[in-house]
Design an enzyme around this catalytic site. Sequence first.
Site, PDB file in Angstrom:
ATOM      1  CG  ASN A 106      -1.928  -1.159   1.126  1.00  0.00           C
ATOM      2  OD1 ASN A 106      -1.990  -1.851   0.106  1.00  0.00           O
ATOM      3  ND2 ASN A 106      -2.680  -1.380   2.188  1.00  0.00           N
ATOM      4  CG  HIS A 152     -20.608  35.529 -30.430  1.00  0.00           C
ATOM      5  ND1 HIS A 152     -21.503  35.103 -29.478  1.00  0.00           N
ATOM      6  CD2 HIS A 152     -20.055  36.671 -29.940  1.00  0.00           C
ATOM      7  CE1 HIS A 152     -21.517  35.957 -28.451  1.00  0.00           C
ATOM      8  NE2 HIS A 152     -20.625  36.914 -28.713  1.00  0.00           N
ATOM      9  CB  SER A 273     -10.081  10.620 -48.987  1.00  0.00           C
ATOM     10  OG  SER A 273     -11.140   9.831 -49.489  1.00  0.00           O
ATOM     11  CE  LYS A 279     -11.756  15.481 -47.662  1.00  0.00           C
ATOM     12  NZ  LYS A 279     -12.613  14.474 -47.038  1.00  0.00           N
ATOM     13  CG  ASN A 281      -9.059  14.025 -44.849  1.00  0.00           C
ATOM     14  OD1 ASN A 281      -9.642  14.960 -45.394  1.00  0.00           O
ATOM     15  ND2 ASN A 281      -9.276  12.762 -45.162  1.00  0.00           N
ATOM     16  CD  GLU A 286     -10.285  15.253 -38.883  1.00  0.00           C
ATOM     17  OE1 GLU A 286     -11.407  14.777 -39.072  1.00  0.00           O
ATOM     18  OE2 GLU A 286      -9.351  15.150 -39.700  1.00  0.00           O
ATOM     19  CE1 TYR A 313      -4.347   0.033  -3.030  1.00  0.00           C
ATOM     20  CE2 TYR A 313      -5.280  -1.961  -2.091  1.00  0.00           C
ATOM     21  CZ  TYR A 313      -4.773  -1.270  -3.178  1.00  0.00           C
ATOM     22  OH  TYR A 313      -4.698  -1.875  -4.406  1.00  0.00           O
TER      23      TYR A 313
END
Length: 448
Positions: A106, A152, A273, A279, A281, A286, A313
């Site tokens: 522990n 915004h 792609s 494409k 990417n 992401e 623990y």
Amino acid sequence: MWGGRFSEGPDRILWDFTVDHSDRRLLADDLTGSLAHVAMLGEAGLLSGEDAGTLAGGLQEIVTEAKQGTFRFLDGDEDVHSAVERRLGELVGEVAGKLHTGRSRNDQVALDLRLYLLRSGRARIAALRQFCLAMVEAAEDAGETVVAGYTHLQQAQAVPLAHHLLAYVAAALRDIKRFEDLAGRMDVSPLGAGALGGSSLPLDPDRSAELLGMSGRFENSMDAVAARDHVSEYAFACTQAMVHLSRLATECVLWTTTEFGWVTFSDALTTGSSAMPHKKNPDIAELTRGRAATAIGHLTGLMALQKGLPMTYNRDLQEDKASLFAVDDALAGALEAMTALIGNAEFHPPPPDSPVTALDLAEALVERGVPFREAHRAVGALLAALADQGRTLPEATVGDLAGIDPRFQPADLSLTDPAGSVGRRRSTGGAGFGSVREQIRMFRERLG
Ligand code: ARG
């Protein structure tokens, strides 16, 4: 390791359900802790000099094995701690049984985690600095390029691209500070707390802490083995840094669209792609955003893990490691990838194409004593009148201005240029060229 009171060995079902191999990452830290423990036991007279020497020698051999990647975990090892003890037995024989004197898994695992976090925290700080440097360099390269700054997600005020990029440096420097601050709280040795209540043996927890190079020892043995707030705190520091990276990632995704056209990322750091040949990417951005989401989940998991636990623990706590390592790895990976993405990006943003200088016109009236609310209304009326005729602010004439408010002056027309607007901006820390230069100087100094 604990079979004495049991009449039969562990069932496969128990073993598969309870054993978690994620703590193998703590091997180096476990050895560091054991070496300090053995030294303390020797100094306290709880181990003979000979036994202490034998144990330390065996542990050193395991350190070498760990470094060379030849240390082997076996199926029968319940966790990293038992694996080390088992290997020590193979190397030095029965005396290995003395390693666990005055210690429990522990306080051992509590120490290992703290040592690991101190180590990885330093690595994250170094990576955050690299990220900051890449952003500062991108800001320097941006020179006096002016873009629309957004609120915004609507074009708001003209700003230097550099100022926009440096906003992320300001945030990342706070992330660094968070890691530095929490290291101070982490730097406490729980060794000597034992299972929960200390020991009848004359252990010397202060000496253990000193041998570990830690700033001090625990104050309460029950807290020492039960506490995991340093784990939550570290996971929060990682997650907050991930959230900052994720915001940048979102902008990278937007900026690289045909619609924005602000940036081109290197071919080597983007993907194609399988279906659409044209494409390109921004997967790094992401996935950074995606992994920030998972990190938030793990942080939440860590908090939930602790909330219902009685002192001290509980085996539940074993689950802390998988979550902790997941957020730590998420940040390490995202920092490396985003640093590369920005470091190899080519920025070429178009100038703002909306009335981002409207506030400048209003401030011209303010400098002539017009109350800001009145000035705001006047410029609003000018924009509405222009819009009625299908015209935009840069197309306004002296006549348009005079028709709205006699306090406008012909020279005010020159205020409608976005670059000019940035050039005139002088408030401290604001989006002016002088402020950008000052930030670059200041941030570079802080980054060393
Ligand atoms: N593998 C355990 C964990 O990570 C180590 C501590 C085990 N302690 C115990 N009393 N079973 O939490």
